[in-house]
Design a protein around this motif. Structure first.
Motif, PDB file in Angstrom:
ATOM      1  N   ARG A   1       1.250   8.021   1.447  1.00 43.15           N
ATOM      2  CA  ARG A   1       1.395   6.598   1.160  1.00 43.15           C
ATOM      3  C   ARG A   1       0.813   5.760   2.293  1.00 43.15           C
TER       4      ARG A   1
ATOM      5  N   GLY B   1      -2.289   3.188   1.862  1.00 48.34           N
ATOM      6  CA  GLY B   1      -2.185   1.785   2.275  1.00 48.34           C
ATOM      7  C   GLY B   1      -3.242   1.409   3.298  1.00 48.34           C
TER       8      GLY B   1
ATOM      9  N   SER C   1      -1.284  -1.493   5.912  1.00 51.28           N
ATOM     10  CA  SER C   1      -0.497  -0.432   5.290  1.00 51.28           C
ATOM     11  C   SER C   1       0.999  -0.634   5.536  1.00 51.28           C
TER      12      SER C   1
ATOM     13  N   ILE D   1       3.780  -1.317   2.645  1.00 51.79           N
ATOM     14  CA  ILE D   1       4.872  -0.366   2.401  1.00 51.79           C
ATOM     15  C   ILE D   1       6.228  -1.008   2.701  1.00 51.79           C
TER      16      ILE D   1
ATOM     17  N   HIS E   1      11.844   2.708   1.099  1.00 48.87           N
ATOM     18  CA  HIS E   1      10.436   2.283   1.078  1.00 48.87           C
ATOM     19  C   HIS E   1       9.476   3.462   0.961  1.00 48.87           C
TER      20      HIS E   1
ATOM     21  N   SER F   1       8.782   5.717   3.202  1.00 45.48           N
ATOM     22  CA  SER F   1       7.970   5.772   4.423  1.00 45.48           C
ATOM     23  C   SER F   1       8.506   6.894   5.293  1.00 45.48           C
TER      24      SER F   1
END
Ligand code: ZN
Length: 289
Positions: free
Chosen positions: A81, A85, A124, A128, A156, A158
């Motif tokens: 991810r 991003g 990014s 995110i 999220h 992350s």
């Protein structure tokens, strides 16, 4: 930075994903006219020969005429991810197009690309985490501390590492974090890789990292000077303890230190005791109970 924030906010708005957690990055990719997000293993061979070298692992790339993003499909979900991003960032910031399109791990070195790389990574993080305001609105729903950052990471999608950094950088209260390696040196200490402080911590206390001029944290001395005990305990679970930190006027202030180990590095987060109020959600739960 203002322009980057404005462009990123506009992309979130146009994609209709403001406040949607975890951010659907595919929707944002469409807004910036990225055609496809494809595993890097599928990268056309004529492009593969342009890879810098086998030693520099390519994490992501953007193929401009076809508007296709390539990301390394073997990365963890969080890194995938973040890389997606980041590639969106190169596409979103109009001054990036002319620069280059192949990314590799040389992004970590100091070279002419450093600025553009940092900008793409800022996009990014903003995508995110939905920007500092929305992120902190979420995180302040929980008691101030490392668990709030970890809950934010889960919500999220992350990494814990990037959520902890974003949490500290944008926190309204005095909080700071030390990031340390995992391998002990001969003296039973781990190296400090970096420190981050919230703006109010910096103002009142200066840099946390500079209080460790040797850039190492003792883990095995058993006496916990200052974080060895909780760092050792954090190999099993998050550990915490109270401690005093002198402010810039040399007045000792009450803090709580928490240690967390993510399997790669140690984090020691300190937060001013009076800032460790209950968050909204915790309070509501308590009232309901
Ligand atoms: Zn890049």
């Amino acid at each position: 930075m203002r322009e980057i924030v404005a462009l990123t906010d506009r992309a979130l708005r146009q994609a209709g994903v403001e406040g949607v957690l975890p951010t659907p990055l595919e929707g944002v990719a469409q807004v910036v006219e990225i055609g496809e997000v494809v595993d890097i293993a599928e990268m056309p061979t004529n492009l593969v020969v342009k890879r810098p070298s086998l030693l520099k692992r390519v994490l992501g790339a953007i193929l401009l005429p076809e508007r296709t993003i390539f990301v390394d499909g073997t990365l963890s979900d969080a890194r995938l991810r973040f890389t997606t991003g980041h590639e969106i960032g190169h596409r979103l910031l109009p001054w990036h197009e002319a620069a280059y399109f192949l990314d590799d791990e040389s992004t970590l070195s100091l070279d002419a690309r450093e600025q553009l790389e940092a900008e793409a990574s800022a996009v990014s993080a903003h995508l995110i985490f939905q920007g500092p305001r929305r992120f902190m609105e979420f995180a302040l729903g929980y008691q101030v501390g490392i668990k709030a950052a970890l809950l934010a990471a889960a919500a999220h999608r992350s990494s814990a590492h990037s959520a902890i950094r974003y949490y500290v950088e944008n926190h309204p209260d005095p909080v700071a974090v030390l990031v340390a390696g995992r391998f002990l040196d001969d003296g039973g200490a781990v190296p400090i890789w970096g420190s981050l402080e919230s703006p109010s911590f910096s103002t009142k206390y200066g840099s946390l990292g500079k209080r460790f001029p040797e850039q190492r944290l003792e883990v095995l001395d058993g006496g916990g000077r200052p974080f060895g005990d909780i760092m050792h305990a954090s190999l099993a679970e998050i550990a915490s303890k109270p401690l005093l930190i002198r402010d810039l006027a040399s007045v000792p202030q009450q803090f709580v230190a928490e240690a967390f180990f993510n399997g790669f590095c140690h984090f020691v987060l300190v937060s001013e005791r009076q800032a460790r109020r209950l968050g909204r959600r915790v309070r509501l739960l308590a009232e309901a109970g």
